[in-house]
Design a protein around this motif. Structure first.
Motif, PDB file in Angstrom:
ATOM      1  N   ILE A 401       0.867  -1.181   0.000  1.00 57.67           N
ATOM      2  CA  ILE A 401       0.000   0.000   0.000  1.00 57.67           C
ATOM      3  C   ILE A 401       0.905   1.232   0.000  1.00 57.67           C
ATOM      4  O   ILE A 401       2.011   1.209   0.540  1.00 57.67           O
ATOM      5  CB  ILE A 401      -0.962   0.046   1.201  1.00 57.67           C
ATOM      6  N   ARG A 402       0.454   2.300  -0.642  1.00 62.43           N
ATOM      7  CA  ARG A 402       1.223   3.546  -0.651  1.00 62.43           C
ATOM      8  C   ARG A 402       0.406   4.629   0.022  1.00 62.43           C
ATOM      9  O   ARG A 402      -0.730   4.905  -0.371  1.00 62.43           O
ATOM     10  CB  ARG A 402       1.591   3.950  -2.075  1.00 62.43           C
ATOM     11  N   MET A 403       0.982   5.241   1.042  1.00 57.15           N
ATOM     12  CA  MET A 403       0.292   6.281   1.794  1.00 57.15           C
ATOM     13  C   MET A 403       0.107   7.518   0.924  1.00 57.15           C
ATOM     14  O   MET A 403       0.947   7.824   0.064  1.00 57.15           O
ATOM     15  CB  MET A 403       1.081   6.658   3.048  1.00 57.15           C
ATOM     16  N   ASP A 404      -0.971   8.230   1.159  1.00 60.17           N
ATOM     17  CA  ASP A 404      -1.206   9.470   0.438  1.00 60.17           C
ATOM     18  C   ASP A 404      -0.122  10.492   0.802  1.00 60.17           C
ATOM     19  O   ASP A 404       0.394  10.506   1.930  1.00 60.17           O
ATOM     20  CB  ASP A 404      -2.584  10.030   0.798  1.00 60.17           C
ATOM     21  N   GLY A 405       0.223  11.339  -0.156  1.00 53.55           N
ATOM     22  CA  GLY A 405       1.320  12.286   0.033  1.00 53.55           C
ATOM     23  C   GLY A 405       1.136  13.243   1.187  1.00 53.55           C
ATOM     24  O   GLY A 405       2.118  13.761   1.733  1.00 53.55           O
ATOM     25  N   ILE A 406      -0.112  13.487   1.621  1.00 51.93           N
ATOM     26  CA  ILE A 406      -0.346  14.430   2.718  1.00 51.93           C
ATOM     27  C   ILE A 406       0.300  13.950   4.008  1.00 51.93           C
ATOM     28  O   ILE A 406       0.738  14.742   4.840  1.00 51.93           O
ATOM     29  CB  ILE A 406      -1.866  14.655   2.917  1.00 51.93           C
ATOM     30  N   TYR A 407       0.406  12.615   4.176  1.00 51.51           N
ATOM     31  CA  TYR A 407       1.013  12.074   5.403  1.00 51.51           C
ATOM     32  C   TYR A 407       2.528  12.275   5.403  1.00 51.51           C
ATOM     33  O   TYR A 407       3.129  12.459   6.460  1.00 51.51           O
ATOM     34  CB  TYR A 407       0.664  10.598   5.553  1.00 51.51           C
ATOM     35  N   THR A 408       3.127  12.225   4.227  1.00 52.33           N
ATOM     36  CA  THR A 408       4.559  12.528   4.125  1.00 52.33           C
ATOM     37  C   THR A 408       4.804  14.006   4.400  1.00 52.33           C
ATOM     38  O   THR A 408       5.710  14.377   5.157  1.00 52.33           O
ATOM     39  CB  THR A 408       5.086  12.168   2.728  1.00 52.33           C
ATOM     40  N   LYS A 409       3.998  14.843   3.784  1.00 58.64           N
ATOM     41  CA  LYS A 409       4.160  16.291   3.919  1.00 58.64           C
ATOM     42  C   LYS A 409       4.043  16.733   5.370  1.00 58.64           C
ATOM     43  O   LYS A 409       4.791  17.625   5.826  1.00 58.64           O
ATOM     44  CB  LYS A 409       3.092  16.982   3.062  1.00 58.64           C
ATOM     45  N   ASP A 410       3.136  16.123   6.131  1.00 60.32           N
ATOM     46  CA  ASP A 410       2.885  16.533   7.516  1.00 60.32           C
ATOM     47  C   ASP A 410       3.348  15.493   8.529  1.00 60.32           C
ATOM     48  O   ASP A 410       2.805  15.411   9.632  1.00 60.32           O
ATOM     49  CB  ASP A 410       1.382  16.805   7.705  1.00 60.32           C
ATOM     50  N   LYS A 437       5.766   8.197  -0.387  1.00 62.16           N
ATOM     51  CA  LYS A 437       6.309   8.980  -1.508  1.00 62.16           C
ATOM     52  C   LYS A 437       6.433  10.449  -1.120  1.00 62.16           C
ATOM     53  O   LYS A 437       6.131  10.844   0.012  1.00 62.16           O
ATOM     54  CB  LYS A 437       5.398   8.833  -2.721  1.00 62.16           C
ATOM     55  N   MET A 438       6.901  11.255  -2.059  1.00 63.24           N
ATOM     56  CA  MET A 438       6.992  12.714  -1.917  1.00 63.24           C
ATOM     57  C   MET A 438       7.893  13.146  -0.754  1.00 63.24           C
ATOM     58  O   MET A 438       7.594  14.106  -0.039  1.00 63.24           O
ATOM     59  CB  MET A 438       5.590  13.331  -1.783  1.00 63.24           C
ATOM     60  N   THR A 456      10.619   3.931   0.143  1.00 60.01           N
ATOM     61  CA  THR A 456      10.630   5.391   0.241  1.00 60.01           C
ATOM     62  C   THR A 456      10.945   5.985  -1.132  1.00 60.01           C
ATOM     63  O   THR A 456      11.700   5.410  -1.915  1.00 60.01           O
ATOM     64  CB  THR A 456      11.679   5.871   1.258  1.00 60.01           C
ATOM     65  N   GLN A 457      10.368   7.151  -1.384  1.00 64.09           N
ATOM     66  CA  GLN A 457      10.480   7.758  -2.708  1.00 64.09           C
ATOM     67  C   GLN A 457      10.291   9.262  -2.604  1.00 64.09           C
ATOM     68  O   GLN A 457       9.489   9.731  -1.800  1.00 64.09           O
ATOM     69  CB  GLN A 457       9.415   7.156  -3.642  1.00 64.09           C
ATOM     70  N   GLY A 458      10.997  10.020  -3.405  1.00 64.57           N
ATOM     71  CA  GLY A 458      10.813  11.464  -3.429  1.00 64.57           C
ATOM     72  C   GLY A 458      12.004  12.180  -4.026  1.00 64.57           C
ATOM     73  O   GLY A 458      13.053  11.590  -4.297  1.00 64.57           O
ATOM     74  N   LYS A 459      11.870  13.484  -4.217  1.00 61.19           N
ATOM     75  CA  LYS A 459      12.912  14.284  -4.865  1.00 61.19           C
ATOM     76  C   LYS A 459      14.199  14.327  -4.057  1.00 61.19           C
ATOM     77  O   LYS A 459      15.279  14.472  -4.619  1.00 61.19           O
ATOM     78  CB  LYS A 459      12.397  15.705  -5.094  1.00 61.19           C
ATOM     79  N   TYR A 460      14.088  14.215  -2.727  1.00 64.05           N
ATOM     80  CA  TYR A 460      15.299  14.231  -1.908  1.00 64.05           C
ATOM     81  C   TYR A 460      16.162  13.002  -2.186  1.00 64.05           C
ATOM     82  O   TYR A 460      17.394  13.070  -2.098  1.00 64.05           O
ATOM     83  CB  TYR A 460      14.920  14.286  -0.422  1.00 64.05           C
ATOM     84  N   LEU A 461      15.511  11.898  -2.522  1.00 62.48           N
ATOM     85  CA  LEU A 461      16.233  10.644  -2.766  1.00 62.48           C
ATOM     86  C   LEU A 461      16.636  10.498  -4.224  1.00 62.48           C
ATOM     87  O   LEU A 461      17.714   9.979  -4.542  1.00 62.48           O
ATOM     88  CB  LEU A 461      15.357   9.448  -2.351  1.00 62.48           C
ATOM     89  N   SER A 462      15.754  10.917  -5.136  1.00 60.57           N
ATOM     90  CA  SER A 462      16.026  10.721  -6.558  1.00 60.57           C
ATOM     91  C   SER A 462      15.156  11.669  -7.374  1.00 60.57           C
ATOM     92  O   SER A 462      13.946  11.769  -7.149  1.00 60.57           O
ATOM     93  CB  SER A 462      15.729   9.270  -6.950  1.00 60.57           C
ATOM     94  N   ASN A 463      15.777  12.351  -8.329  1.00 66.95           N
ATOM     95  CA  ASN A 463      15.028  13.250  -9.216  1.00 66.95           C
ATOM     96  C   ASN A 463      14.383  12.469 -10.359  1.00 66.95           C
ATOM     97  O   ASN A 463      14.799  11.347 -10.679  1.00 66.95           O
ATOM     98  CB  ASN A 463      15.959  14.316  -9.805  1.00 66.95           C
ATOM     99  N   LEU A 464      13.368  13.085 -10.962  1.00 65.57           N
ATOM    100  CA  LEU A 464      12.758  12.505 -12.153  1.00 65.57           C
ATOM    101  C   LEU A 464      13.755  12.538 -13.307  1.00 65.57           C
ATOM    102  O   LEU A 464      14.470  13.530 -13.489  1.00 65.57           O
ATOM    103  CB  LEU A 464      11.503  13.277 -12.551  1.00 65.57           C
ATOM    104  N   GLU A 465      13.779  11.469 -14.087  1.00 65.13           N
ATOM    105  CA  GLU A 465      14.696  11.376 -15.211  1.00 65.13           C
ATOM    106  C   GLU A 465      13.928  10.929 -16.455  1.00 65.13           C
ATOM    107  O   GLU A 465      13.202   9.943 -16.435  1.00 65.13           O
ATOM    108  CB  GLU A 465      15.802  10.356 -14.892  1.00 65.13           C
ATOM    109  N   THR A 466      14.077  11.687 -17.539  1.00 65.01           N
ATOM    110  CA  THR A 466      13.398  11.345 -18.785  1.00 65.01           C
ATOM    111  C   THR A 466      14.129  10.167 -19.452  1.00 65.01           C
ATOM    112  O   THR A 466      15.331  10.205 -19.621  1.00 65.01           O
ATOM    113  CB  THR A 466      13.386  12.538 -19.749  1.00 65.01           C
ATOM    114  N   ILE A 467      13.347   9.147 -19.795  1.00 66.06           N
ATOM    115  CA  ILE A 467      13.957   7.960 -20.419  1.00 66.06           C
ATOM    116  C   ILE A 467      13.437   7.696 -21.819  1.00 66.06           C
ATOM    117  O   ILE A 467      13.965   6.850 -22.544  1.00 66.06           O
ATOM    118  CB  ILE A 467      13.726   6.699 -19.541  1.00 66.06           C
ATOM    119  N   TYR A 468      12.381   8.427 -22.216  1.00 68.72           N
ATOM    120  CA  TYR A 468      11.853   8.235 -23.580  1.00 68.72           C
ATOM    121  C   TYR A 468      11.061   9.463 -23.990  1.00 68.72           C
ATOM    122  O   TYR A 468      10.302  10.029 -23.186  1.00 68.72           O
ATOM    123  CB  TYR A 468      10.962   6.990 -23.648  1.00 68.72           C
ATOM    124  N   GLU A 469      11.224   9.878 -25.231  1.00 68.85           N
ATOM    125  CA  GLU A 469      10.400  10.935 -25.823  1.00 68.85           C
ATOM    126  C   GLU A 469      10.010  10.504 -27.224  1.00 68.85           C
ATOM    127  O   GLU A 469      10.864  10.228 -28.050  1.00 68.85           O
ATOM    128  CB  GLU A 469      11.171  12.249 -25.887  1.00 68.85           C
TER     129      GLU A 469
END
Length: 470
Positions: A401-410, A437-438, A456-469
């Protein structure tokens, strides 16, 4: 032809017959009187003309009366315009008025009223709310405006002019609705408004009204229009073109277990013909409306497998629409993809999120079991935000299960911290993983490390990276 339709036709025919009989009798009496009083002077043309008059008179009277009852203008319950007539009326208004405003007034708790107080009470509430709307506008010197009942507890009314002219009045109306009660029944009203600045196509305007209402209802950022720089008809064409041409951007973000990367979540954005990208919130509803969601989900899955899964033990995670998951053709495509790429088995994670609870839980459970047998893991998203997420966790076999981002934020708020801690213990007892996440700061990460969190997931751990266009 179904029984209700047959009965409706029988009823209309009998009603037309009862209404037409006096007219037929009068015509017959007139012809008979003429025949008796001038019998000796009549020629053969009189008989032919009389027969023609009777036949055509009967036909047209029956036809006009019967057809007249096929067109309903007002709703039986609320006594305002029917949806069909309202749409026809407003479409004419839109042609003759460049500046025109639509207002959606929704009785949000109509279903609760029907269940608690009975359908008759619900019907009375609909009627009284319609009267209340009309009286409020008349008190503000607005008369002869179209208002109709479109569905459930939803009314739509049309006003000549741009929305800014009516903004204050409608906001006051919304405030007054907080105190509205009918026979001590509490009424909960939501109001949304747009105008021809958004579109001059009625269908698009109505769809947008309901989108605005949902944003307000969920207490999210107050967005007036979705995709303001794109007209709705253009947006549909962009979406169709992007899906058919596979023009989109694919990005990934790493997901960690401790210090180790265990998953890569893939995200997609469709590309417009001018090279700009569309936000998912703009086009997801369009995909559903155009029945393109399955094609979209499979397109993203296929390209994610091609670009995101490497020869390692790192899994691929991506969001998939529940409507695709429950579709047989998507399942068959998924099975074929895994058969052609055996190295991806047990290395795909589908992330599911659904606001409305799908009541056929056993069927849903069976579908997910078959998908998991193919080697696909399942995560329920938005835990702690949507009630459906908790119900699915209770009734379905899932892997995480993935918790909603509001719980990470607060998370530094002790109240939210305790909620996540409680969820974590409950999830662990059911042999399921928990994912947050987040994560955007070191302080947030340190706080989460105090809890028993698997992913765990979020910008502090890893930035978004484009892999296909494409």
């Amino acid at each position: 032809m179904y029984l209700p339709e047959k009965k409706e036709r029988e009823y209309r025919f009998r009603l037309a017959l009862r209404m037409g009989l006096p007219i037929f009798a009068l015509m017959f009496a007139l012809i008979l009187h003429t025949f008796i009083s001038t019998y000796e002077n009549l020629n053969s043309a009189f008989y032919i003309e009389s027969l023609i008059v009777l036949i055509f008179g009967i036909y047209f009277i029956f036809y006009l009366i019967y057809r007249g009852y096929q067109k309903k203008i007002t709703d039986d319950v609320s006594k305002v315009f029917t949806r069909t007539y309202l749409y026809r009326y407003i479409k004419k208004e839109l042609k003759s008025n460049k500046e025109y405003t639509l207002v959606l007034i929704s009785l949000d708790n109509l279903n609760d009223i029907n269940n608690r107080y009975g359908i008759k009470s619900g019907d009375k509430v609909l009627y009284e709310v319609g009267l209340w709307i009309c009286k409020y506008l008349e008190d503000n010197n607005i008369t002869n405006f179209p208002i109709g009942h479109v569905k459930g507890g939803d009314f739509i009314l049309g006003l000549k002019g741009i929305s800014s002219e009516f903004m204050t009045m409608i906001e006051l109306m919304n405030l007054k609705a907080d105190d509205l009660k009918i026979d001590d029944i509490e009424i909960k009203v939501q109001v949304a408004m747009n105008d021809t600045f958004f579109s001059n196509d009625l269908e698009y305007m109505v769809e947008n009204l309901f989108e605005i209402k949902e944003f307000k209802k969920n207490k999210t950022k107050d967005v007036k229009y979705i995709g303001e720089d794109i007209k709705p008809n253009e947006l549909e064409q962009y979406v169709i073109s992007a899906v058919r041409s596979k023009n989109f951007m694919l990005m990934k973000q790493d997901v960690y277990n401790g210090d180790k990367v265990v998953m890569r979540e893939c995200f997609a954005k469709l590309k417009r013909p001018d090279g700009k990208y569309m936000h998912q919130k703009s086009y997801i509803k369009v995909l559903n409306r155009l029945r393109l969601m399955i094609d979209y989900d499979y397109m993203i899955l296929e390209k994610s497998v091609e670009n995101c899964i490497e020869e390692s033990d790192v899994m691929l995670a991506l969001s998939v629409s529940p409507t695709s998951i429950r579709n047989r053709s998507f399942f068959l495509k998924l099975k074929e993809l895994i058969d052609l790429n055996p190295h991806i088995k047990n290395r795909i994670m589908f992330i599911l999120s659904e606001k409305e609870y799908y009541s056929y839980a056993q069927r849903y459970s069976d579908i997910l079991k078959n998908i998991r047998k193919l080697g696909v893991k399942i995560t329920i998203d938005k835990m702690g935000s949507y009630q459906s997420s908790f119900l699915y966790f209770r009734e379905l076999d899932v892997d995480a299960i993935r918790m909603d981002g509001i719980y990470t934020k607060d998370i530094e708020d002790q109240h939210y911290y305790n909620i996540v801690n409680g969820f974590s213990k409950m999830v662990k007892d059911s042999d399921t993983k928990i994912w947050m996440k987040m994560i955007e700061t070191k302080q947030t990460l340190e706080k989460i490390k105090e809890l028993d969190i698997d992913y765990t997931q979020g910008k502090y751990l890893s930035n978004l990276e484009t892999i296909y266009e494409g």
